[in-house]
Design an enzyme around this catalytic site. Structure first.
Site, short mmCIF file in Angstrom:
data_model
loop_
_atom_site.label_atom_id
_atom_site.label_comp_id
_atom_site.label_asym_id
_atom_site.label_seq_id
_atom_site.Cartn_x
_atom_site.Cartn_y
_atom_site.Cartn_z
N THR A 42 -1.59 -2.19 -11.07
CA THR A 42 -1.21 -3.42 -10.40
C THR A 42 -2.26 -3.88 -9.39
O THR A 42 -2.52 -5.07 -9.23
CB THR A 42 0.14 -3.21 -9.67
OG1 THR A 42 1.11 -2.75 -10.62
CG2 THR A 42 0.63 -4.50 -9.05
N SER A 47 -5.72 -11.52 -5.95
CA SER A 47 -6.57 -12.54 -5.34
C SER A 47 -7.49 -12.02 -4.25
O SER A 47 -8.38 -12.75 -3.80
CB SER A 47 -5.69 -13.67 -4.77
OG SER A 47 -4.78 -14.13 -5.73
N HIS A 51 -2.97 -12.16 3.40
CA HIS A 51 -2.13 -13.30 3.77
C HIS A 51 -1.75 -13.25 5.24
O HIS A 51 -1.64 -12.19 5.84
CB HIS A 51 -0.86 -13.30 2.91
CG HIS A 51 -1.12 -13.54 1.46
ND1 HIS A 51 -1.38 -14.79 0.94
CD2 HIS A 51 -1.17 -12.68 0.40
CE1 HIS A 51 -1.57 -14.70 -0.37
NE2 HIS A 51 -1.45 -13.42 -0.72
N VAL A 174 3.02 10.85 -15.53
CA VAL A 174 4.28 11.54 -15.27
C VAL A 174 5.20 11.33 -16.47
O VAL A 174 5.53 10.20 -16.85
CB VAL A 174 4.94 11.02 -13.99
CG1 VAL A 174 6.33 11.62 -13.82
CG2 VAL A 174 4.07 11.35 -12.78
N ILE A 337 6.31 -3.88 -4.83
CA ILE A 337 5.18 -4.24 -3.97
C ILE A 337 4.30 -5.26 -4.68
O ILE A 337 3.24 -4.97 -5.21
CB ILE A 337 4.37 -2.99 -3.56
CG1 ILE A 337 5.32 -1.90 -3.02
CG2 ILE A 337 3.34 -3.36 -2.49
CD1 ILE A 337 6.12 -2.28 -1.81
N GLU A 338 4.82 -6.49 -4.72
CA GLU A 338 4.04 -7.62 -5.23
C GLU A 338 3.39 -8.31 -4.03
O GLU A 338 3.40 -7.79 -2.92
CB GLU A 338 4.95 -8.57 -6.00
CG GLU A 338 6.14 -9.09 -5.20
CD GLU A 338 7.04 -9.99 -6.03
OE1 GLU A 338 6.52 -10.83 -6.78
OE2 GLU A 338 8.28 -9.85 -5.93
N CYS A 438 -23.82 -12.57 -16.27
CA CYS A 438 -23.91 -12.16 -17.68
C CYS A 438 -22.84 -11.16 -18.05
O CYS A 438 -22.75 -10.75 -19.21
CB CYS A 438 -25.30 -11.63 -18.01
SG CYS A 438 -25.56 -9.89 -17.58
N CYS A 443 -27.16 -5.23 -18.27
CA CYS A 443 -27.21 -3.90 -17.64
C CYS A 443 -26.37 -2.84 -18.32
O CYS A 443 -26.55 -1.65 -18.06
CB CYS A 443 -26.80 -4.00 -16.17
SG CYS A 443 -25.07 -4.45 -15.91
#
Length: 482
Positions: A42, A47, A51, A174, A337-338, A438, A443
């Site tokens: 997650t 972003s 906040h 798990v 936990i968003e 690229c 690389c």
């Protein structure tokens, strides 16, 4: 006798923040992660925004931990040696009818304790953001909002936990958890682990882990968000993080500079069933672009260099769940936990550690080391510093990734850190080789070669993109001419 005091399931930002805070005490702690590296679930696709804290409902855990976590970021970034910038955010209103909703958001922010909030008019907004939409009539300005690299923050917390005695076990999925006398037996893909306590910080899989032990079942809904990332030449198109008025599905499509100078646009918000649904879609990316252009003019979408998707761990109550499970003493959920989870993670770590400290009257270690030295990054150095580093180790003078100007020395250093990079994505997360224009086209072969050489003589065919069976090289296209 049980092997460990605490097992933490999940090495994302929540699990790593908890590990760091609990490492202050004399405890035997192990973190179990089913992927091959930190920040692989997650936490890896968001972003990167810290906040301000005006969005979550007053009195909610989301609100209090967001504001507290935001306030902790200055000291944490200094201690952990990671970049963090308070660039401020703007919630833009595109019509007069929306201004009462902006006022409501302002009042919520004041009640949540967000500092220096103000509602600004179009003239002030245009001064702050010359490319703001012509239809914009005002905005909520939050100077305390910031930007950070989620990979670097996650790695820094995990490495500092390791410095202070925590062990991380990767590729350890798990499979089951059994309640036993005085603790738990956790069966993983790498064997059994015995522990007195379990902390469930498994992101979109927290419900699966919770439901292994509790009769009170939990549901976590994967909420998918798609993004586009623009080249660094577009990075100064906006100066702040620019939001649209939020809806019940989230904060809408945003436009923001990143900590490394790119421009990020997104995300969509779609509830899905598949907890591994990380694909992008034509519809989703088109939606992101169209919505972003309503807020910001002249977005240089011809400069898109990549797109990606992430999953947020949405709880139906739209609230963080941080508590001991009622019917399973010793089992602590850190679920739902968003967003604003990244912003809140320092406060989440502190809250969980405080629970253990108060319950068991723990005493802090006298030798706890809060400071961690980050990787050497040439992009952050002046000419004198670069020259000194190259004189010490000439590999720092050998540029491997031309787009991001990443040297062989930086890649080698990443492979030999306390939590080592073992894959192409592991290198990318730590030093950004392959994150430029690229996208690794130049690389990648050299990074594979370095990874093979530095990992006990592995062959190039054994190097993976992101662990398990994600081998990059399928075979040879030529026979040896000998």
């Amino acid at each position: 006798m049980l092997n460990h005091d605490i097992v933490i399931i999940g090495a994302g930002v929540s699990g790593s923040a908890i590990a760091r805070e609990l490492s202050r005490y004399d405890l035997d702690i192990v973190v179990l992660e089913k992927q091959e590296d930190i920040c692989s679930g997650t936490s890896k696709a968001n972003s990167g925004i810290i906040h301000a804290g005006y969005d979550a409902p007053e009195g909610s855990l989301m609100a209090s931990l967001n504001v507290e976590g935001n306030a902790m970021m200055d000291s944490w970034s200094e201690e952990l040696d990671i970049p963090f910038q308070r660039i401020g955010s703007l919630v833009v209103c595109l019509e007069e009818e929306g201004m009462p909703f902006l006022e409501k958001l302002y009042q919520r922010g004041i009640k949540n304790g967000v500092p220096h909030l103000e509602i600004i008019d179009r003239q002030r907004l245009k001064q702050l953001e010359p490319h703001i939409a012509q239809d914009a009539v005002g905005a909520l300005y939050a100077p305390s909002a910031g930007i950070v690299c989620p990979f670097e923050l996650n790695l820094a917390m995990a490495e500092n936990a390791v410095q202070n005695g925590v062990r991380f076990l990767f590729d350890a999925e798990v499979l089951s958890i059994d309640k036993i006398d005085q603790g738990f037996c956790v069966l993983t893909s790498k064997g059994k682990v015995l522990t007195k306590h379990v902390i469930n910080a498994a992101g979109v899989h927290t419900d699966t882990i919770h439901n292994m032990v509790s009769m009170q079942k939990m549901e976590i809904i994967p909420r998918k968000g798609e993004y586009v990332l623009l080249d660094k030449k577009a990075g100064k198109h906006v100066r702040h993080t620019i939001f649209q008025l939020p809806t019940k599905m989230g904060k809408g499509v945003l436009v923001t500079p990143t900590i490394h100078g790119n421009l990020l646009v997104g995300p969509t918000s779609e509830d899905v069933q598949d907890k591994e649904a990380l694909n992008t879609t034509e519809k989703g990316l088109r939606d992101v672009i169209e919505k972003a252009q309503k807020t910001v003019q002249d977005l240089p979408m011809h400069m898109i260099i990549t797109s990606f998707a992430g999953l947020r761990a949405h709880h139906p109550a739209h609230e963080f769940i941080i508590e001991e499970v009622k019917d399973v003493p010793g089992f602590i959920d850190v679920a739902g936990i968003e967003s604003p989870g990244l912003s809140s993670c320092p406060a989440i770590g502190k809250k969980v550690a405080k629970w253990f400290q108060e319950k068991y009257d723990l005493v802090q270690k006298s030798d706890f080391q809060p400071r961690r030295k980050g990787l050497n990054h040439l992009y952050a150095m002046n000419s004198h510093q670069k020259n000194a580093l190259i004189q010490k180790d000439p590999r720092y003078g050998n540029i491997v990734c031309r787009c991001e100007m990443i040297s062989e020395g930086e890649i080698v250093e990443a492979i030999h850190r306390p939590i080592p990079a073992r894959s192409l994505d592991g290198v990318k997360r730590r030093v950004r080789a392959g994150m430029g224009r690229c996208q690794g086209g130049f690389c990648l072969p050299k990074v594979i070669e370095i990874l093979a050489r530095e990992q006990d003589g592995k062959t190039a065919k054994e190097i993976t993109k992101s662990g398990k069976n994600s081998y990059f090289i399928a075979g040879n296209n030529k026979e040896d001419l000998l």
